[in-house]
Design a protein around this motif. Structure first.
Motif, mmCIF file in Angstrom:
data_model
loop_
_atom_site.group_PDB
_atom_site.id
_atom_site.type_symbol
_atom_site.label_atom_id
_atom_site.label_comp_id
_atom_site.label_asym_id
_atom_site.label_seq_id
_atom_site.Cartn_x
_atom_site.Cartn_y
_atom_site.Cartn_z
ATOM 1 N N ILE A 230 0.858 -1.183 0.000
ATOM 2 C CA ILE A 230 0.000 0.000 0.000
ATOM 3 C C ILE A 230 0.894 1.233 0.000
ATOM 4 N N PRO A 231 0.720 2.126 -0.987
ATOM 5 C CA PRO A 231 1.546 3.328 -0.979
ATOM 6 C C PRO A 231 1.238 4.191 0.238
ATOM 7 N N ARG A 232 2.263 4.686 0.848
ATOM 8 C CA ARG A 232 2.104 5.513 2.042
ATOM 9 C C ARG A 232 2.258 6.978 1.663
ATOM 10 N N ILE A 233 1.356 7.794 2.173
ATOM 11 C CA ILE A 233 1.406 9.234 1.925
ATOM 12 C C ILE A 233 1.631 9.918 3.260
ATOM 13 N N ASP A 234 2.639 10.731 3.314
ATOM 14 C CA ASP A 234 2.943 11.477 4.519
ATOM 15 C C ASP A 234 1.901 12.578 4.708
ATOM 16 N N ALA A 235 1.579 12.901 5.943
ATOM 17 C CA ALA A 235 0.567 13.925 6.228
ATOM 18 C C ALA A 235 0.962 15.295 5.686
ATOM 19 N N SER A 236 2.242 15.530 5.488
ATOM 20 C CA SER A 236 2.688 16.833 4.980
ATOM 21 C C SER A 236 2.711 16.902 3.455
ATOM 22 N N ASP A 237 2.499 15.753 2.774
ATOM 23 C CA ASP A 237 2.459 15.756 1.310
ATOM 24 C C ASP A 237 1.209 16.473 0.824
ATOM 25 N N PRO A 238 1.338 17.298 -0.215
ATOM 26 C CA PRO A 238 0.143 17.973 -0.740
ATOM 27 C C PRO A 238 -0.759 16.977 -1.453
ATOM 28 N N LEU A 239 -2.042 17.280 -1.472
ATOM 29 C CA LEU A 239 -2.965 16.432 -2.207
ATOM 30 C C LEU A 239 -2.670 16.573 -3.689
ATOM 31 N N PRO A 240 -2.765 15.507 -4.462
ATOM 32 C CA PRO A 240 -2.371 15.548 -5.873
ATOM 33 C C PRO A 240 -3.120 16.586 -6.702
ATOM 34 N N ALA A 241 -4.396 16.745 -6.472
ATOM 35 C CA ALA A 241 -5.180 17.663 -7.304
ATOM 36 C C ALA A 241 -5.311 19.056 -6.689
ATOM 37 N N TYR A 242 -4.757 19.273 -5.523
ATOM 38 C CA TYR A 242 -4.934 20.556 -4.838
ATOM 39 C C TYR A 242 -4.076 21.639 -5.481
ATOM 40 N N GLN A 243 -4.678 22.807 -5.678
ATOM 41 C CA GLN A 243 -3.963 23.985 -6.158
ATOM 42 C C GLN A 243 -4.329 25.157 -5.267
ATOM 43 N N GLU A 244 -3.356 25.992 -4.962
ATOM 44 C CA GLU A 244 -3.645 27.183 -4.181
ATOM 45 C C GLU A 244 -4.633 28.054 -4.943
ATOM 46 N N PRO A 245 -5.636 28.577 -4.262
ATOM 47 C CA PRO A 245 -6.580 29.462 -4.949
ATOM 48 C C PRO A 245 -5.864 30.683 -5.512
ATOM 49 N N SER A 246 -6.254 31.083 -6.716
ATOM 50 C CA SER A 246 -5.611 32.230 -7.349
ATOM 51 C C SER A 246 -6.454 33.487 -7.206
ATOM 52 N N SER A 247 -7.604 33.372 -6.600
ATOM 53 C CA SER A 247 -8.514 34.496 -6.461
ATOM 54 C C SER A 247 -8.868 34.684 -5.002
#
Length: 97
Positions: free
Chosen positions: A10-27
């Motif tokens: 099972i791939p492990r994701i660290d809690a500090s890793d960003p979500l793959p689809a997340y982008q900072e809001p630009s507005s």
């Protein structure tokens, strides 16, 4: 293509890793939505959390929530609010149109 990993890999994701689809809001505006007033649809948008208006912005007539009859009218209101805010930040009095 066949995945040859075992079910225990099972791939492990660290809690500090960003979500793959997340982008900072630009507005500074949240996602527009439709609400209803007196049975009629009203296009609405509010400032994102953490983007509260300063007292200077409120004094210049800026709003934290906008309402319009159409999505196009709402977009024009957003652009006008952003232009007024940009003028304030440049040191103007906010009444440039």
């Amino acid at each position: 293509m066949v995945d040859k990993r075992s079910p225990g890999d099972i791939p492990r994701i660290d809690a500090s890793d960003p979500l793959p689809a997340y982008q900072e809001p630009s507005s500074r505006w949240a996602t527009p939505f439709i609400t209803y007033r007196d049975g009629s649809p009203v296009h609405t948008v509010a400032l994102r959390y953490g983007c509260a208006l300063s007292s200077r912005e409120r004094a210049a007539g800026l709003s934290a929530q906008l309402f319009a009859d159409t999505a196009e009218d709402l977009q024009r209101l957003i652009e006008r609010e952003d232009a007024t805010r940009a003028a304030l930040l440049r040191g103007g009095n906010g009444d440039e149109s």
